[in-house]
Design a protein around this motif. Structure first.
Motif, PDB file in Angstrom:
ATOM      1  N   CYS A   7      62.765  87.986 -34.319  1.00 27.59           N
ATOM      2  CA  CYS A   7      62.990  87.641 -33.035  1.00 27.59           C
ATOM      3  C   CYS A   7      64.619  87.915 -33.045  1.00 27.59           C
ATOM      4  CB  CYS A   7      63.057  86.200 -32.733  1.00 27.59           C
ATOM      5  SG  CYS A   7      63.381  84.953 -33.799  1.00 27.59           S
ATOM      6  N   PRO A   8      65.070  89.224 -33.038  1.00 23.73           N
ATOM      7  CA  PRO A   8      66.328  89.734 -32.847  1.00 23.73           C
ATOM      8  C   PRO A   8      67.075  88.996 -31.782  1.00 23.73           C
ATOM      9  CG  PRO A   8      64.894  91.483 -32.805  1.00 23.73           C
ATOM     10  CD  PRO A   8      64.043  90.296 -32.789  1.00 23.73           C
ATOM     11  N   GLY A   9      68.345  88.437 -32.142  1.00 26.30           N
ATOM     12  CA  GLY A   9      69.195  87.818 -31.167  1.00 26.30           C
ATOM     13  C   GLY A   9      68.773  86.424 -30.888  1.00 26.30           C
ATOM     14  N   LYS A  10      67.640  85.720 -31.530  1.00 26.24           N
ATOM     15  CA  LYS A  10      67.270  84.598 -31.248  1.00 26.24           C
ATOM     16  C   LYS A  10      67.625  83.726 -32.738  1.00 26.24           C
ATOM     17  CE  LYS A  10      65.898  84.932 -26.820  1.00 26.24           C
ATOM     18  NZ  LYS A  10      66.545  84.096 -25.952  1.00 26.24           N
ATOM     19  N   TYR A  31      63.511  88.574 -40.152  1.00 22.05           N
ATOM     20  CA  TYR A  31      64.075  89.895 -39.944  1.00 22.05           C
ATOM     21  C   TYR A  31      65.559  89.746 -39.728  1.00 22.05           C
ATOM     22  CZ  TYR A  31      65.266  94.000 -37.078  1.00 22.05           C
ATOM     23  OH  TYR A  31      65.775  95.050 -36.669  1.00 22.05           O
ATOM     24  N   TRP A  46      59.247  87.791 -31.184  1.00 11.37           N
ATOM     25  CA  TRP A  46      59.722  87.729 -29.919  1.00 11.37           C
ATOM     26  C   TRP A  46      60.539  88.979 -29.768  1.00 11.37           C
ATOM     27  CZ3 TRP A  46      57.819  85.780 -25.846  1.00 11.37           C
ATOM     28  CH2 TRP A  46      58.469  85.739 -24.518  1.00 11.37           C
ATOM     29  N   GLN A  47      60.142  90.018 -28.899  1.00 13.17           N
ATOM     30  CA  GLN A  47      60.944  91.269 -28.511  1.00 13.17           C
ATOM     31  C   GLN A  47      61.414  91.559 -29.979  1.00 13.17           C
ATOM     32  OE1 GLN A  47      63.851  89.263 -25.724  1.00 13.17           O
ATOM     33  NE2 GLN A  47      63.438  90.922 -24.556  1.00 13.17           N
ATOM     34  N   HIS A  48      60.357  92.015 -30.696  1.00  8.42           N
ATOM     35  CA  HIS A  48      60.660  92.844 -32.031  1.00  8.42           C
ATOM     36  C   HIS A  48      60.941  94.278 -31.810  1.00  8.42           C
ATOM     37  CE1 HIS A  48      56.651  94.143 -30.878  1.00  8.42           C
ATOM     38  NE2 HIS A  48      56.562  95.221 -31.516  1.00  8.42           N
ATOM     39  N   PRO A  49      61.677  95.008 -32.627  1.00 10.09           N
ATOM     40  CA  PRO A  49      61.889  96.244 -32.676  1.00 10.09           C
ATOM     41  C   PRO A  49      60.699  97.169 -32.496  1.00 10.09           C
ATOM     42  CG  PRO A  49      63.364  95.292 -34.143  1.00 10.09           C
ATOM     43  CD  PRO A  49      62.620  94.302 -33.990  1.00 10.09           C
TER      44      PRO A  49
END
Lengths: 306, 86
Positions: A7-10, A31, A46-49
């Protein structure tokens, strides 16, 4: 089961804490610090690359960290055989329903008008209630709960969905009956999933099909709404105003026209937020089910897009 | 297209060039080649220019970090914003 959280950014910490509180020995990789991708059997995303899931050769399950899955289904690299599940959480539903009810009541009892009157010291007793009939687009777990609660409160309601339903508790319309539906109601709530069929559904053509002066509440996804069309529809009188919680670009840019629209109320995507503690039991249950080849909870139909 | 792993056999200078090339190709692909380039905004071009040196710096930390940056930058280019989990 070995789990990866992407969940980048979370902040993943509340999720790790909640997962560990239920299953202390769960192996969790986060990640981008995933050192053993071959061990990963399930991912929470959640909104993975896009494309990253192909790094996990032994992946058996993809779980969204929210009710929405549009962020997953837009990744074409996910193998077709891989099951995808989402969160259906009573707490999330409760919050969403409360938000919509707030929006409907606010419109019906015109609290914004009275706040303005108070500032100007105006005593205006005229037209204290706007008659309301609420149409809910999207009658899944969230939409159905909204219909039930508004019905309980005595409002006239109707639902619209993209598939035929038999014995639905409330007046029900399919997408082919959209115009008829819009002529029946004067408050429209969008709770549709975001799919290729529903993206940009709230456009000028839609607004022109509404009863004049219809009020819009969008709590689904920003991409359902053609934002410029809403402003034009309000200026031309097709729509009387709107309560919006979601936008095409979030956070809403400082120079966005919505900030200065008197007839549009905006909230920063807070209608309902997934609570990790509430969501974790069903996530762990699905891990167990996928290991034992049992039917999964809240499976996503990729064809339908939800 | 050269892979990230193949790139490690090159001399450092060549490697940097290959990585940059790899990134550039990915960048162009993500915008559907030439048609996509037409819709580039100035802010995205600036982001692209800034990200180049960032990626080169990250080379010293290895391929994994490069890929992370690459992934995240691809998402940035695709317009995905950090959105509420709901």
């Amino acid at each position: 089961m070995n789990l990866a959280i992407i969940c980048p950014g979370k902040n993943p910490e509340p999720w790790i804490e909640a997962l560990k509180s239920y299953q202390e020995d769960l192996d969790i990789q986060v990640y981008p610090e995933i050192t053993e991708p071959e061990k990963v059997e399930a991912v929470l995303v959640w909104q993975h690359p896009k494309g990253i899931l192909s790094d996990f050769p032994n992946l058996k399950l993809v779980s969204s960290m929210g009710a929405g899955v549009d962020h997953i289904l837009t990744d074409p690299s996910i193998p077709a055989h891989l099951p995808i599940v989402r969160i259906v959480d009573d707490r999330l539903t409760w919050s969403m329903t409360n938000y919509v009810v707030m929006g409907v009541l606010n419109y019906h009892r015109q609290i914004t008008r009275y706040q303005k009157d108070q500032k100007r010291k105006v005593w205006d007793m005229s037209n204290p209630e706007i008659p309301v009939k609420v149409g809910v687009m999207g009658v899944g777990a969230l939409g159905y709960d909204v219909l039930e609660k508004l019905d309980f409160m005595g409002f006239e309601v109707a639902g619209l969905g993209f598939t035929a339903k038999e014995n639905f508790k409330f007046p029900y319309y399919t997408k082919e009956q959209l115009n008829e539906f819009l002529q029946e109601i004067n408050v429209v709530v969008c709770l549709l999933p975001l799919t290729k069929d529903t993206e940009n559904i709230l456009d000028m053509e839609f607004f022109k099909s509404c009863q004049k002066g219809t009020y819009l509440i969008n709590v689904a996804r920003g991409k359902h709404l053609v934002e410029e069309d809403l402003i034009n529809a309000i200026n031309e009188g097709y729509i009387s105003g709107a309560l919006l919680d979601v936008y095409r670009k979030e956070p809403l840019p400082k120079n966005h026209l919505f900030w200065d629209q008197e007839k549009i109320t905006i909230t920063p995507h807070i209608a309902s937020v997934t609570n990790p503690k509430a969501a974790v039991p069903q996530i762990l249950e699905n891990f167990s089910r996928v290991k034992n080849n049992h039917e999964l909870l809240n499976s996503v139909d990729r064809e339908k897009g939800y | 297209m050269l892979s990230f792993k193949d790139a490690s056999i090159y001399m450092p200078l060549n490697t940097i060039a290959v990585y940059w090339n790899e990134f550039f190709i990915a960048f162009v692909l993500s915008y559907n080649c030439l048609t996509g380039l037409k819709i580039l905004t100035s802010s995205k071009i600036i982001s692209f220019l800034i990200s180049g040196p960032m990626i080169l710096c990250s080379y010293s930390k290895g391929v994994k970090e490069f890929r992370t940056l690459h992934y995240e930058f691809s998402n940035h280019l695709s317009g995905e914003e950090s959105r509420t989990m709901d």
